[in-house]
Enzyme design. Structure first.
Site, PDB file in Angstrom:
ATOM      1  N   ASP A 151      -1.911  -0.762   5.364  1.00 34.57           N
ATOM      2  CA  ASP A 151      -2.395  -0.403   7.636  1.00 34.57           C
ATOM      3  C   ASP A 151      -3.545   0.031   7.225  1.00 34.57           C
ATOM      4  OD1 ASP A 151      -2.650   1.889   5.450  1.00 34.57           O
ATOM      5  OD2 ASP A 151      -1.905   3.298   6.291  1.00 34.57           O
ATOM      6  N   ASP A 165       1.232  -1.076  -0.275  1.00 38.01           N
ATOM      7  CA  ASP A 165       0.438  -0.694  -0.122  1.00 38.01           C
ATOM      8  C   ASP A 165       1.518   1.466  -0.045  1.00 38.01           C
ATOM      9  OD1 ASP A 165      -2.083   2.053   0.523  1.00 38.01           O
ATOM     10  OD2 ASP A 165      -1.477   1.812   2.545  1.00 38.01           O
ATOM     11  N   PHE A 166       0.259   2.192  -0.089  1.00 36.00           N
ATOM     12  CA  PHE A 166       0.752   3.487  -0.397  1.00 36.00           C
ATOM     13  C   PHE A 166       0.991   4.748   0.802  1.00 36.00           C
ATOM     14  CE2 PHE A 166       2.111   7.729  -1.434  1.00 36.00           C
ATOM     15  CZ  PHE A 166       3.318   7.983  -1.644  1.00 36.00           C
ATOM     16  N   ASP A 167      -0.475   4.477   1.016  1.00 35.45           N
ATOM     17  CA  ASP A 167      -0.613   5.793   2.707  1.00 35.45           C
ATOM     18  C   ASP A 167      -0.200   5.399   3.251  1.00 35.45           C
ATOM     19  OD1 ASP A 167      -1.871   6.558  -0.210  1.00 35.45           O
ATOM     20  OD2 ASP A 167      -1.564   9.071   1.576  1.00 35.45           O
TER      21      ASP A 167
END
Ligand SMILES: [Mg+2]
Length: 270
Positions: free
Chosen positions: A219, A36-38
């Site tokens: 997350d 994932d990124f954020d």
């Protein structure tokens, strides 16, 4: 599914299992590393537009992508173009909008099969929500083309239930659309059975890599869909809430960078 509040079983930190991960990395000719990124690679910010990939993390990801037999993939709730711009690495796989838009092996963009009417419904909902949420300071709508993100992180906490009520009320009159939760975001998206897990499965199939040779880190609740696709792979939940379906946990995006550095070292040494 998130386990009950009173459940005391904690997901171990990744450093508690590094001998196993070391052996795993050394044994496999090809590994898939998805993220994932954020909030996983990039620290969250009050305004989602301000989220940036730390320079050191980008360097580590470049080194990881250059390791022989490593397939890297980024799967995010952001729009695909936005995600690509923020990660900015060539030769890797990308999926945006929780997998609704993704890169094909030839680099072109593919959309998940959604009802044709969903596009016009998204535009109608955007107009309706813009009017219905205008009185709530700190709430803003991000247009991700095939989906919308209603951001409320910057709104007064006491108004958060009202935001949810309005979003659900508007969207429930559009049967082609549904509402899904993310971190301080309500996602409005086509109501189809396609999530981060679906795109992860597709990427693995296209890469010819089995799930036991794959890892994924994330997350948020939407990342749990990806974790479920890897019952025999390595899954990492980022954050202080260690009750997730992941096998291991990471403290924060800095800890993710530490894991990436360690993986690069192991892979380079094998
Ligand atoms: Mg995230």
């Amino acid at each position: 599914m998130r386990r009950g509040f009173f459940m005391l079983t904690m997901t171990p930190h990744w450093t508690e299992r590094c001998e196993e991960i070391r052996a795993w990395l050394a044994a496999l000719p090809q590994v898939f590393i998805g993220s994932d990124f954020d909030g996983t690679l990039a620290p969250l910010q009050p305004n989602a537009n301000d989220v940036r990939l730390p320079d050191l993390t980008r360097v580590l990801l470049q080194r990881l992508a250059a390791c022989p037999g490593v397939v890297l993939a980024f799967i995010s709730g952001r729009g695909l173009a936005d995600l690509r711009r923020r990660v900015d690495l060539p030769g890797v796989l990308y999926a945006g909008n929780h997998g609704l838009e993704m890169t094909a092996p030839d680099g072109t963009t593919v959309l998940a099969p959604a009802p044709a009417s969903a596009g016009s419904a998204v535009r109608q909902v955007q107009a309706q929500l813009t009017a219905a949420l205008a009185h709530l300071p700190g709430v803003w709508i991000e247009d991700k083309h095939i989906t919308l993100s209603v951001h409320y992180r910057q709104a007064d906490e006491v108004r958060h239930p009202e935001v949810e009520l309005i979003v659900r009320d508007v969207v429930c009159s559009h049967p082609d659309l549904e509402v899904r939760p993310a971190r301080r975001i309500w996602e409005v998206r086509p109501a189809i059975a396609w999530d981060k897990g679906s795109v992860l499965r597709r990427f693995l199939d296209e890469s010819g890599i089995p799930s036991n040779a794959a890892a994924f880190m994330g997350d948020d609740v939407s990342d749990f869909d990806a974790f479920r696709e890897l019952p025999d792979g390595w899954t990492f939940a980022v954050g202080t809430d260690h009750r997730s379906d992941a096998r291991l946990h990471l403290t924060d995006p800095q800890d993710t960078a530490d894991l990436l550095r360690w993986i690069v070292e192991q892979r380079a040494a094998s």
